[in-house]
Scaffold this active site. Structure first.
Site, mmCIF file in Angstrom:
data_model
loop_
_atom_site.group_PDB
_atom_site.id
_atom_site.type_symbol
_atom_site.label_atom_id
_atom_site.label_comp_id
_atom_site.label_asym_id
_atom_site.label_seq_id
_atom_site.Cartn_x
_atom_site.Cartn_y
_atom_site.Cartn_z
ATOM 1 N N LYS A 64 0.832 -1.205 0.000
ATOM 2 C CA LYS A 64 0.000 0.000 0.000
ATOM 3 C C LYS A 64 0.866 1.255 0.000
ATOM 4 C CE LYS A 64 -3.999 -2.127 2.214
ATOM 5 N NZ LYS A 64 -4.793 -2.224 3.452
ATOM 6 N N HIS A 73 0.383 -7.345 17.637
ATOM 7 C CA HIS A 73 -0.615 -8.411 17.708
ATOM 8 C C HIS A 73 -1.505 -8.227 18.938
ATOM 9 C CE1 HIS A 73 3.012 -10.150 15.803
ATOM 10 N NE2 HIS A 73 2.149 -10.755 15.020
#
Length: 123
Positions: free
Chosen positions: A63, A109
């Protein structure tokens, strides 16, 4: 100069489901050789978390380049923990144009998700 930024989030269960369906093929499609070697040393739970983090990071890098992961081959990017944090190495000759640039990638995470942020600096 910052040339691009990208971010991505991945559900770890989605990656676990892919591992169940394609236990050897999926990691080989996503990870570089060095990453795959490290992944093989991890526990089953940690494997899905690691893959989710690397998937998110490589998607974020795509991206930042304005391409998305579909235009990159994930195996051409190696993201390994080094002495100063994550080290990015471009392994494919076709991506040499990005290898001289500076990349900053962060992976995090939770119990259910992995998120990554990438900054591409061009000199």
């Amino acid at each position: 100069m910052i040339a691009g930024i990208g971010t991505d989030i991945v559900e770890i269960q989605r990656i676990q489901d892919a591992l169940t369906r394609l236990p050897t093929r999926f990691p080989k499609r996503l990870l570089s050789g060095p990453e795959l070697g490290y992944w093989e040393t991890l526990s089953k739970r940690r494997r899905a978390e690691f893959l989710a983090g690397r998937f998110a990071a490589k998607e974020a890098m795509g991206k930042a380049l304005g391409l998305g992961l579909g235009s990159l081959h994930p195996q051409q990017i190696s993201i390994m923990l080094g002495q100063n944090g994550l080290e990015i190495e471009w392994l494919d000759a076709d991506s040499v144009e990005y290898s001289g640039d500076s990349w900053h990638v962060s992976i995090s995470h939770s119990d259910t998700s992995a998120v990554a942020f990438a900054i591409w600096e061009k000199f």
